[in-house]
Design a protein around this motif. Sequence first.
Motif, PDB file in Angstrom:
ATOM      1  N   LEU A  77     -22.944 -10.954 -36.484  1.00  0.00           N
ATOM      2  CA  LEU A  77     -22.003 -11.864 -35.834  1.00  0.00           C
ATOM      3  C   LEU A  77     -22.250 -11.959 -34.327  1.00  0.00           C
ATOM      4  O   LEU A  77     -22.050 -13.014 -33.729  1.00  0.00           O
ATOM      5  N   ALA A  78     -22.670 -10.867 -33.727  1.00  0.00           N
ATOM      6  CA  ALA A  78     -22.763 -10.771 -32.266  1.00  0.00           C
ATOM      7  C   ALA A  78     -23.489 -11.937 -31.583  1.00  0.00           C
ATOM      8  O   ALA A  78     -23.001 -12.439 -30.570  1.00  0.00           O
ATOM      9  N   PRO A  79     -24.630 -12.408 -32.081  1.00  0.00           N
ATOM     10  CA  PRO A  79     -25.319 -13.488 -31.365  1.00  0.00           C
ATOM     11  C   PRO A  79     -24.773 -14.887 -31.653  1.00  0.00           C
ATOM     12  O   PRO A  79     -25.245 -15.860 -31.074  1.00  0.00           O
ATOM     13  N   ARG A  80     -23.794 -14.999 -32.526  1.00  0.00           N
ATOM     14  CA  ARG A  80     -23.279 -16.308 -32.929  1.00  0.00           C
ATOM     15  C   ARG A  80     -21.979 -16.641 -32.213  1.00  0.00           C
ATOM     16  O   ARG A  80     -21.202 -15.749 -31.893  1.00  0.00           O
ATOM     17  N   PRO A  81     -21.704 -17.923 -32.022  1.00  0.00           N
ATOM     18  CA  PRO A  81     -20.367 -18.299 -31.541  1.00  0.00           C
ATOM     19  C   PRO A  81     -19.340 -17.940 -32.612  1.00  0.00           C
ATOM     20  O   PRO A  81     -19.567 -18.202 -33.804  1.00  0.00           O
ATOM     21  N   ILE A  82     -18.245 -17.313 -32.192  1.00  0.00           N
ATOM     22  CA  ILE A  82     -17.229 -16.846 -33.132  1.00  0.00           C
ATOM     23  C   ILE A  82     -15.854 -17.270 -32.637  1.00  0.00           C
ATOM     24  O   ILE A  82     -15.525 -17.113 -31.462  1.00  0.00           O
ATOM     25  N   TRP A  83     -15.066 -17.782 -33.558  1.00  0.00           N
ATOM     26  CA  TRP A  83     -13.652 -18.087 -33.295  1.00  0.00           C
ATOM     27  C   TRP A  83     -12.828 -17.291 -34.287  1.00  0.00           C
ATOM     28  O   TRP A  83     -13.245 -17.103 -35.439  1.00  0.00           O
ATOM     29  N   LEU A  84     -11.649 -16.873 -33.856  1.00  0.00           N
ATOM     30  CA  LEU A  84     -10.750 -16.127 -34.731  1.00  0.00           C
ATOM     31  C   LEU A  84      -9.395 -16.810 -34.794  1.00  0.00           C
ATOM     32  O   LEU A  84      -8.946 -17.392 -33.808  1.00  0.00           O
ATOM     33  N   PHE A  85      -8.752 -16.696 -35.953  1.00  0.00           N
ATOM     34  CA  PHE A  85      -7.362 -17.129 -36.034  1.00  0.00           C
ATOM     35  C   PHE A  85      -6.558 -16.132 -36.863  1.00  0.00           C
ATOM     36  O   PHE A  85      -7.087 -15.461 -37.745  1.00  0.00           O
ATOM     37  N   SER A  86      -5.309 -16.041 -36.505  1.00  0.00           N
ATOM     38  CA  SER A  86      -4.357 -15.221 -37.248  1.00  0.00           C
ATOM     39  C   SER A  86      -3.256 -16.140 -37.738  1.00  0.00           C
ATOM     40  O   SER A  86      -2.927 -17.133 -37.103  1.00  0.00           O
ATOM     41  N   SER A  87      -2.677 -15.765 -38.858  1.00  0.00           N
ATOM     42  CA  SER A  87      -1.570 -16.527 -39.431  1.00  0.00           C
ATOM     43  C   SER A  87      -0.471 -15.531 -39.743  1.00  0.00           C
ATOM     44  O   SER A  87      -0.722 -14.549 -40.437  1.00  0.00           O
ATOM     45  N   GLY A  88       0.711 -15.780 -39.225  1.00  0.00           N
ATOM     46  CA  GLY A  88       1.691 -14.783 -39.545  1.00  0.00           C
ATOM     47  C   GLY A  88       3.132 -14.967 -39.160  1.00  0.00           C
ATOM     48  O   GLY A  88       3.998 -14.714 -39.979  1.00  0.00           O
ATOM     49  N   PRO A  89       3.439 -15.362 -37.955  1.00  0.00           N
ATOM     50  CA  PRO A  89       4.865 -15.388 -37.620  1.00  0.00           C
ATOM     51  C   PRO A  89       5.644 -16.262 -38.600  1.00  0.00           C
ATOM     52  O   PRO A  89       5.243 -17.378 -38.901  1.00  0.00           O
ATOM     53  N   LEU A  90       6.727 -15.707 -39.095  1.00  0.00           N
ATOM     54  CA  LEU A  90       7.572 -16.453 -40.028  1.00  0.00           C
ATOM     55  C   LEU A  90       8.737 -17.068 -39.273  1.00  0.00           C
ATOM     56  O   LEU A  90       9.913 -16.867 -39.595  1.00  0.00           O
ATOM     57  N   ASP A  91       8.361 -17.814 -38.252  1.00  0.00           N
ATOM     58  CA  ASP A  91       9.316 -18.572 -37.451  1.00  0.00           C
ATOM     59  C   ASP A  91       8.511 -19.598 -36.660  1.00  0.00           C
ATOM     60  O   ASP A  91       7.298 -19.692 -36.832  1.00  0.00           O
TER      61      ASP A  91
END
Length: 168
Positions: A77-91
């Motif tokens: 993964l290190a040499p690649r462009p990486i995006w992260l997302f989280s899903s969670g707040p229940l509001d």
Amino acid sequence: MPRKVLVAYGTKNGSTAQIAQIVAEVLSKAGLTAEALPARSVTSVSSYDAVVVGSGLYAGRWHKDARRFVRRHRRSLAPRPIWLFSSGPLDASASERDIPPVPGVRRVMDNLEVTEHVTFGGCLEEGAEGRIARMIVRSGKGGDFRDFTAIEAWAAHIAEELAGPESR
């Protein structure tokens, strides 16, 4: 311009998988080859030019499949462009303000030089797996708080960044 993008995800009840699928669809419409896959099923990232990793949040942590994916593939993964997302707040909080990444995700960001992280609202509805999830739903605190317009806009932003000259 990177052409092939992996959108890997960890999910317990499927709502994060739906977010990942939307991200992949928006990237595909922008001319990229994108596929959304469960993180546990990915054996290699070598054929991808960029990676998006997402997970539902459970008690302040990413799903184990997403955590394991990042650990297992960290060198690739290190040499690649990486995006992260989280899903969670229940509001509605994720739609109202930027929610910082949980500590484990922050460590991933620091170790991999992640391009960006975003937190989207979560979804927990009737039929959810797990005793705690069922208790939350029964207490009336569940629901679908995903903002699909924001998800699509974020995915379009990724496509624009990948098309630009600054992509790694």
